[in-house]
Write a protein that holds these residues in place. Structure first.
Motif, PDB file in Angstrom:
ATOM      1  N   ARG A 113       0.835  -1.204   0.000  1.00  0.00           N
ATOM      2  CA  ARG A 113       0.000   0.000   0.000  1.00  0.00           C
ATOM      3  C   ARG A 113       0.869   1.253   0.000  1.00  0.00           C
ATOM      4  O   ARG A 113       0.574   2.239  -0.672  1.00  0.00           O
ATOM      5  CB  ARG A 113      -0.926  -0.009   1.214  1.00  0.00           C
ATOM      6  CG  ARG A 113      -1.950   1.122   1.222  1.00  0.00           C
ATOM      7  CD  ARG A 113      -2.752   1.134   2.506  1.00  0.00           C
ATOM      8  NE  ARG A 113      -3.521  -0.081   2.695  1.00  0.00           N
ATOM      9  CZ  ARG A 113      -3.243  -1.002   3.618  1.00  0.00           C
ATOM     10  NH1 ARG A 113      -2.200  -0.839   4.432  1.00  0.00           N
ATOM     11  NH2 ARG A 113      -4.000  -2.071   3.738  1.00  0.00           N
ATOM     12  N   ARG A 114       1.943   1.181   0.765  1.00  0.00           N
ATOM     13  CA  ARG A 114       2.858   2.316   0.845  1.00  0.00           C
ATOM     14  C   ARG A 114       3.476   2.619  -0.518  1.00  0.00           C
ATOM     15  O   ARG A 114       3.661   3.784  -0.886  1.00  0.00           O
ATOM     16  CB  ARG A 114       3.952   2.007   1.872  1.00  0.00           C
ATOM     17  CG  ARG A 114       4.935   3.144   2.107  1.00  0.00           C
ATOM     18  CD  ARG A 114       4.251   4.327   2.722  1.00  0.00           C
ATOM     19  NE  ARG A 114       5.174   5.409   3.002  1.00  0.00           N
ATOM     20  CZ  ARG A 114       4.809   6.647   3.288  1.00  0.00           C
ATOM     21  NH1 ARG A 114       3.527   6.957   3.348  1.00  0.00           N
ATOM     22  NH2 ARG A 114       5.702   7.573   3.532  1.00  0.00           N
ATOM     23  N   GLU A 120       0.858   4.535  -2.442  1.00  0.00           N
ATOM     24  CA  GLU A 120       0.602   5.875  -1.910  1.00  0.00           C
ATOM     25  C   GLU A 120       1.755   6.834  -2.189  1.00  0.00           C
ATOM     26  O   GLU A 120       1.546   8.034  -2.358  1.00  0.00           O
ATOM     27  CB  GLU A 120       0.338   5.798  -0.402  1.00  0.00           C
ATOM     28  CG  GLU A 120      -0.974   5.106  -0.058  1.00  0.00           C
ATOM     29  CD  GLU A 120      -1.167   4.934   1.434  1.00  0.00           C
ATOM     30  OE1 GLU A 120      -0.160   5.014   2.174  1.00  0.00           O
ATOM     31  OE2 GLU A 120      -2.316   4.728   1.862  1.00  0.00           O
ATOM     32  N   ASP A 133      -8.396   9.023  -2.094  1.00  0.00           N
ATOM     33  CA  ASP A 133      -7.642   9.444  -0.919  1.00  0.00           C
ATOM     34  C   ASP A 133      -8.159   8.693   0.300  1.00  0.00           C
ATOM     35  O   ASP A 133      -9.278   8.913   0.754  1.00  0.00           O
ATOM     36  CB  ASP A 133      -7.797  10.955  -0.716  1.00  0.00           C
ATOM     37  CG  ASP A 133      -6.904  11.481   0.398  1.00  0.00           C
ATOM     38  OD1 ASP A 133      -6.185  10.673   1.016  1.00  0.00           O
ATOM     39  OD2 ASP A 133      -6.937  12.699   0.651  1.00  0.00           O
ATOM     40  N   LYS A 134      -7.349   7.788   0.831  1.00  0.00           N
ATOM     41  CA  LYS A 134      -7.756   6.991   1.982  1.00  0.00           C
ATOM     42  C   LYS A 134      -7.597   7.748   3.292  1.00  0.00           C
ATOM     43  O   LYS A 134      -8.040   7.279   4.334  1.00  0.00           O
ATOM     44  CB  LYS A 134      -6.930   5.694   2.036  1.00  0.00           C
ATOM     45  CG  LYS A 134      -7.138   4.776   0.839  1.00  0.00           C
ATOM     46  CD  LYS A 134      -8.570   4.283   0.764  1.00  0.00           C
ATOM     47  CE  LYS A 134      -8.766   3.340  -0.417  1.00  0.00           C
ATOM     48  NZ  LYS A 134     -10.156   2.871  -0.523  1.00  0.00           N
ATOM     49  N   ASP A 152      -2.097   5.937   7.907  1.00  0.00           N
ATOM     50  CA  ASP A 152      -2.673   5.825   6.569  1.00  0.00           C
ATOM     51  C   ASP A 152      -4.100   6.350   6.476  1.00  0.00           C
ATOM     52  O   ASP A 152      -4.743   6.219   5.439  1.00  0.00           O
ATOM     53  CB  ASP A 152      -2.617   4.377   6.071  1.00  0.00           C
ATOM     54  CG  ASP A 152      -3.320   3.393   7.002  1.00  0.00           C
ATOM     55  OD1 ASP A 152      -3.917   3.838   8.004  1.00  0.00           O
ATOM     56  OD2 ASP A 152      -3.259   2.178   6.741  1.00  0.00           O
TER      57      ASP A 152
END
Length: 257
Positions: free
Chosen positions: A24-25, A28, A84-85, A233
């Motif tokens: 995920r990083r 992002e 945008d989480k 996050d």
């Protein structure tokens, strides 16, 4: 090679969640760009030193978050549009802070040996005679996003005990008509210790946003001291440096004069 180290493997956070956090990083930060094909299952299996099923579970988790899409026979791709989480915006005004958390529903956790008093720092006032300690996990859609460790002055707690044991404390304190002389918020970046990592369902030492709130009454007594640890996050902070009711052109002109 980004293998899971021995400390992470011994932790209580499932390996697939740890792998998903690392992937995920990459999305992002833009390491994997929209529309780009990500590493194959075989490559990720070798890179992280985990079983194929673990990698597959991690990919399924990212797919459920609409971050990636799988195409049969082709592989897995980053979605063209990634939402945008970071839905939790840390507000910087008293009114907006209260409004943003007023309807939170905390899940309270019993602590066997709670710290009797908060550790006050310089310019945070003086200790009350007695405190009540409350720990809670903040949830959104059943998922944890924050852990709150709160010391509340016992006289304040006793006035609204039933409400404090069911609802978020800060709006209750604000509505009690107390003489609050100072309200102070500090934000720092930290990492998740083992207990916090388990409560937030993140990997050990994952980045966190840590907010400290201190309310002091007119006698300079710290009646509310809260340390809130958020998953990094889901948090963001934005600031408009121009007055909302003043045109930008006018601000620029005033600077020149």
């Amino acid at each position: 090679m980004k293998t899971l180290n021995s400390t992470e493997r011994r932790g209580k956070i499932p390996a697939y969640i740890q792998v998903a956090a690392a992937l995920r990083r990459r999305i992002e930060t833009g390491e994997w760009k929209p529309g780009e094909q990500i590493s194959t299952l075989e490559q990720l299996e070798v890179e992280f030193g985990v079983a194929r099923v673990t990698v597959r579970q991690a990919i399924e988790l990212l797919e459920s978050e609409s971050l990636v899409r799988r195409q049969q026979g082709r592989g897995t791709f980053v979605n063209d549009t990634v939402s945008d989480k970071r839905w939790l915006e840390l507000e910087t005004s008293w009114e907006m802070v209260l409004e943003s958390i007023r309807h939170n529903v905390p899940k309270f956790i019993k602590v066997p040996n709670p710290p009797p008093v908060p550790l006050l720092r310089q310019a945070e006032g003086r200790l009350a005679e007695e405190y009540v300690f409350l720990r809670s996990v903040q949830l959104k859609d059943g998922k944890p996003y924050g852990v709150v460790n709160l010391h509340l002055s016992k006289p304040v707690f006793e006035r609204e005990k039933a409400r404090f044991l069911k609802h978020t404390a800060l709006p209750i304190v604000a509505d009690m008509g107390l003489n609050i002389a100072h309200a102070h918020q500090v934000l720092v970046i930290g990492t998740a210790a083992p207990e916090i990592a388990e409560l937030l369902e993140v990997s050990l030492s994952a980045p966190t946003a840590e907010v400290r709130w201190v309310l002091r009454d007119d006698s300079d007594t710290a009646i509310y001291v809260a340390d809130i640890i958020y998953r990094s996050d889901c948090v963001k902070m934005s600031t408009d440096f121009f007055h909302p009711h003043r045109p930008k052109e006018e601000v620029r002109k005033s600077k020149k004069n």
